[in-house]
Design a protein around this motif. Structure first.
Motif, PDB file in Angstrom:
ATOM      1  N   VAL A   1       0.848  -1.190   0.000  1.00 52.51           N
ATOM      2  CA  VAL A   1       0.000   0.000   0.000  1.00 52.51           C
ATOM      3  C   VAL A   1       0.885   1.242   0.000  1.00 52.51           C
ATOM      4  O   VAL A   1       1.790   1.367   0.835  1.00 52.51           O
ATOM      5  CB  VAL A   1      -0.920   0.023   1.240  1.00 52.51           C
ATOM      6  CG1 VAL A   1      -1.693   1.336   1.318  1.00 52.51           C
ATOM      7  CG2 VAL A   1      -1.880  -1.160   1.206  1.00 52.51           C
ATOM      8  N   GLY A   2       0.627   2.154  -0.932  1.00 52.42           N
ATOM      9  CA  GLY A   2       1.269   3.459  -0.919  1.00 52.42           C
ATOM     10  C   GLY A   2       0.332   4.454  -0.265  1.00 52.42           C
ATOM     11  O   GLY A   2      -0.781   4.681  -0.754  1.00 52.42           O
ATOM     12  N   ALA A   3       0.752   5.045   0.865  1.00 50.18           N
ATOM     13  CA  ALA A   3      -0.081   5.985   1.624  1.00 50.18           C
ATOM     14  C   ALA A   3       0.513   7.382   1.504  1.00 50.18           C
ATOM     15  O   ALA A   3       1.674   7.605   1.865  1.00 50.18           O
ATOM     16  CB  ALA A   3      -0.165   5.570   3.084  1.00 50.18           C
TER      17      ALA A   3
ATOM     18  N   THR B   1      -3.603   4.983  -1.243  1.00 48.93           N
ATOM     19  CA  THR B   1      -4.590   5.706  -0.444  1.00 48.93           C
ATOM     20  C   THR B   1      -4.075   7.126  -0.267  1.00 48.93           C
ATOM     21  O   THR B   1      -2.938   7.338   0.156  1.00 48.93           O
ATOM     22  CB  THR B   1      -4.855   5.010   0.904  1.00 48.93           C
ATOM     23  OG1 THR B   1      -5.739   5.825   1.688  1.00 48.93           O
ATOM     24  CG2 THR B   1      -3.588   4.739   1.679  1.00 48.93           C
ATOM     25  N   PHE B   2      -4.924   8.098  -0.605  1.00 51.00           N
ATOM     26  CA  PHE B   2      -4.485   9.492  -0.683  1.00 51.00           C
ATOM     27  C   PHE B   2      -5.516  10.403  -0.039  1.00 51.00           C
ATOM     28  O   PHE B   2      -6.720  10.241  -0.259  1.00 51.00           O
ATOM     29  CB  PHE B   2      -4.296   9.892  -2.149  1.00 51.00           C
ATOM     30  CG  PHE B   2      -4.090  11.365  -2.384  1.00 51.00           C
ATOM     31  CD1 PHE B   2      -2.855  11.953  -2.138  1.00 51.00           C
ATOM     32  CD2 PHE B   2      -5.121  12.169  -2.841  1.00 51.00           C
ATOM     33  CE1 PHE B   2      -2.662  13.323  -2.344  1.00 51.00           C
ATOM     34  CE2 PHE B   2      -4.939  13.535  -3.060  1.00 51.00           C
ATOM     35  CZ  PHE B   2      -3.702  14.110  -2.803  1.00 51.00           C
ATOM     36  N   THR B   3      -5.037  11.370   0.728  1.00 49.67           N
ATOM     37  CA  THR B   3      -5.868  12.463   1.208  1.00 49.67           C
ATOM     38  C   THR B   3      -5.232  13.767   0.748  1.00 49.67           C
ATOM     39  O   THR B   3      -4.038  13.990   0.978  1.00 49.67           O
ATOM     40  CB  THR B   3      -5.984  12.458   2.738  1.00 49.67           C
ATOM     41  OG1 THR B   3      -6.631  11.248   3.148  1.00 49.67           O
ATOM     42  CG2 THR B   3      -6.795  13.636   3.227  1.00 49.67           C
ATOM     43  N   GLY B   4      -6.023  14.603   0.093  1.00 47.08           N
ATOM     44  CA  GLY B   4      -5.487  15.861  -0.403  1.00 47.08           C
ATOM     45  C   GLY B   4      -6.460  16.523  -1.365  1.00 47.08           C
ATOM     46  O   GLY B   4      -7.668  16.285  -1.317  1.00 47.08           O
TER      47      GLY B   4
ATOM     48  N   THR C   1      -8.038   4.646  -2.997  1.00 42.10           N
ATOM     49  CA  THR C   1      -8.970   5.295  -2.084  1.00 42.10           C
ATOM     50  C   THR C   1      -8.599   6.768  -2.013  1.00 42.10           C
ATOM     51  O   THR C   1      -7.424   7.101  -1.817  1.00 42.10           O
ATOM     52  CB  THR C   1      -8.900   4.679  -0.677  1.00 42.10           C
ATOM     53  OG1 THR C   1      -9.257   3.296  -0.749  1.00 42.10           O
ATOM     54  CG2 THR C   1      -9.859   5.387   0.269  1.00 42.10           C
ATOM     55  N   LEU C   2      -9.583   7.639  -2.174  1.00 40.73           N
ATOM     56  CA  LEU C   2      -9.335   9.071  -2.231  1.00 40.73           C
ATOM     57  C   LEU C   2     -10.252   9.818  -1.266  1.00 40.73           C
ATOM     58  O   LEU C   2     -11.474   9.696  -1.350  1.00 40.73           O
ATOM     59  CB  LEU C   2      -9.585   9.610  -3.648  1.00 40.73           C
ATOM     60  CG  LEU C   2      -8.771   8.993  -4.790  1.00 40.73           C
ATOM     61  CD1 LEU C   2      -9.305   9.486  -6.122  1.00 40.73           C
ATOM     62  CD2 LEU C   2      -7.296   9.331  -4.642  1.00 40.73           C
TER      63      LEU C   2
END
Length: 493
Positions: free
Chosen positions: A155-157, A235-238, A258-259
């Motif tokens: 997983v790339g977070a 999985t990214f938040t931004g 997942t965004l």
């Protein structure tokens, strides 16, 4: 008299790859800057794409050959629950790192973020033992048929600057609980708590290579992580714009994604609301963490009979705020997280004025004899605005609140849903039936009724429309960190 303990010594930050602390291969470093005064906190390694590749390779080996994905859920849970205990043990240090890194008031860092971070590891440690099983299924064939839940892989977070601790924990805890390995790329400007959490997870017993942390230039490393063929999920938040670019890049390798993206959330106050509570909630919805919250209630929709009263009270409350040193336990409104965000907020205030909105409070930088430097911007309230203005349509991500009137429930729904975003919403009313109607009508992943910005590890977070897809937290998030396998066993004689 008890002396105030000395602040922790913040040493240089190094990359965490394959269970070891290492410098960047080319020796590059970059400074982390305290937004409260512009001072240098420390230097951290500035990784290259080659360093990132080493981290992915370590995570790949740990997944394909290591013990973590093959451990029983109970043994994985022990590690995560131990990590929660260590987070609580080092709460003061973690809170200090969070505050000097991004400017969050220490009372929030220690009193709010750290306890929720520990809760996440404890919650997902427990969830691993109850949510990762398969099921037997009756079929029309002479077989014994069942499903298995298996980890996705590497997983790339990728996490942003505004809640460095919580947003990393919301990804790492469920990913690890499911048996995945992780490469974490924290925000370029706020890497310190991510490095501390890596150290605590190693102390808790996480095997080498299961978690790797790579600090450095965000755009370069983020693109490489998303495009890497040995990464199975991102999985990214931004921001929405970066989320869209991630989807395009991830399509080449068909990664799971997942965004959690931008928001322009509407907080709706009806005339029958408990106004004291509504004003208090509206203040924190707009200005908690200096407005740097993806779910911030940055559009305050107020029914016309109480519009003047609510707008006036919220403007008065905002005008009375004195920004302060975030390391002072009495401070509740600190600086913005970095220079770029400060400039963005100032530019949007000028846009609002040019578009005809009325400035009811704030609208300028703040400095004082006690705070002569730093990225302080006064909490700002616009009235006389409408929903078509840029300050009502675009995510500012700062302490700017736009107050808009409405007449009917139907108009409130139309205004609330009238942006590209759909991350969160709020409703203040005494009418229970209306509350349920509004919760169903609002196109947003979260609806708070007679409250705002409440969080718990058991409740999912995520967006509709341009606010992303997939869910963080709650049992729902485990779907995105696992794959389902169907097994058919012949039962014929």
């Amino acid at each position: 008299m008890t002396e105030t303990p000395a602040p922790p010594v913040v040493g240089p930050g190094r990359l965490f790859i394959a269970g070891s602390w290492t410098d960047a291969r080319d020796g590059r470093t970059q400074a982390t800057v305290n937004p409260a005064d512009g001072s240098r906190t420390t230097d951290v390694a500035a990784a290259s794409v080659q360093d990132l590749d080493a981290a992915v390779e370590a995570a790949r080996r740990a997944f394909d050959e290591g013990p973590w994905p093959r451990m029983s859920v109970h043994d994985r849970a022990k590690v995560l629950i131990r990590a929660a205990e260590l987070i609580e043990r080092d709460a003061q240090e973690i809170g200090y790192l969070e505050t000097v890194d991004m400017g969050k008031p220490i009372s929030f860092s220690v009193g709010h973020d750290v306890p929720i971070a520990a809760q996440m590891y404890r919650y997902f440690g427990g969830l691993a033992t109850s949510e990762l099983g398969g099921a037997t299924r009756p079929t029309a064939t002479p077989t014994f048929s069942y499903t298995l839940r298996e980890p996705v892989g590497v997983v790339g977070a990728i996490t942003p600057f505004n809640f460095p601790l919580l947003l990393s924990c919301s990804k790492l805890a469920p990913a690890l609980a499911a048996g995945n390995t992780v490469v974490h790329k924290p925000a370029e400007t706020t890497p310190l708590s991510a490095l501390k959490i890596a150290a605590l997870l190693a102390e808790a017993g996480l095997p080498e290579g299961v978690l790797n942390v790579v600090t450095g230039p965000g755009t370069e490393l983020g693109r490489a992580l998303v495009a890497h063929p040995k990464v199975d999920k991102v999985t990214f938040t931004g921001s929405t714009a970066i989320g869209q670019s991630i989807v395009r890049s991830a399509a080449d390798t068909l990664k799971k994604v997942t965004l959690e993206l931008g928001g322009k959330s509407a907080n709706i106050v009806f005339a029958d609301a408990y106004l004291d509570q509504a004003v208090e909630d509206a203040f924190w919805a707009g200005f908690f963490n200096s407005g740097q919250v993806c779910v911030a209630g940055s559009r305050l929709l107020v029914q016309r009979p109480v519009y003047d009263e609510v707008a006036g009270r919220i403007a008065e409350r905002a005008a009375g705020v004195v920004p302060g040193d975030p390391l002072d336990p009495g401070t509740y409104f600190g600086p913005l997280g970095h220079e770029g965000q400060f400039r963005k907020v100032a530019e949007y205030v000028e846009v609002g004025l040019a578009d005809g909105a009325e400035l009811a409070a704030g609208g300028s930088a703040y400095h004082s004899e006690q705070q002569p430097k730093g990225l302080y911007y006064r909490p700002t309230v616009f009235t006389g605005a409408d929903n078509t203005m840029r300050i009502a349509q675009e995510e500012i991500f700062g302490p700017v609140l736009t107050v808009i009137p409405f007449d009917t429930e139907e108009e409130a729904v139309a205004l609330a849903n009238g942006t590209p975003y759909g991350l969160a919403s709020g409703v203040h009313t005494r009418d229970v039936k209306r509350a349920h109607r509004m919760a169903r009508a609002l196109k947003a992943g979260t609806c708070w009724v007679n409250t705002y910005t409440q969080f718990d590890s058991s409740m999912p977070m995520g967006g509709y429309k341009s606010s992303g897809y997939g869910r963080e937290l709650g049992p729902e998030t485990m779907e995105s960190y696992t794959q389902t396998k169907s097994v058919w066993i012949d039962q014929r004689d």
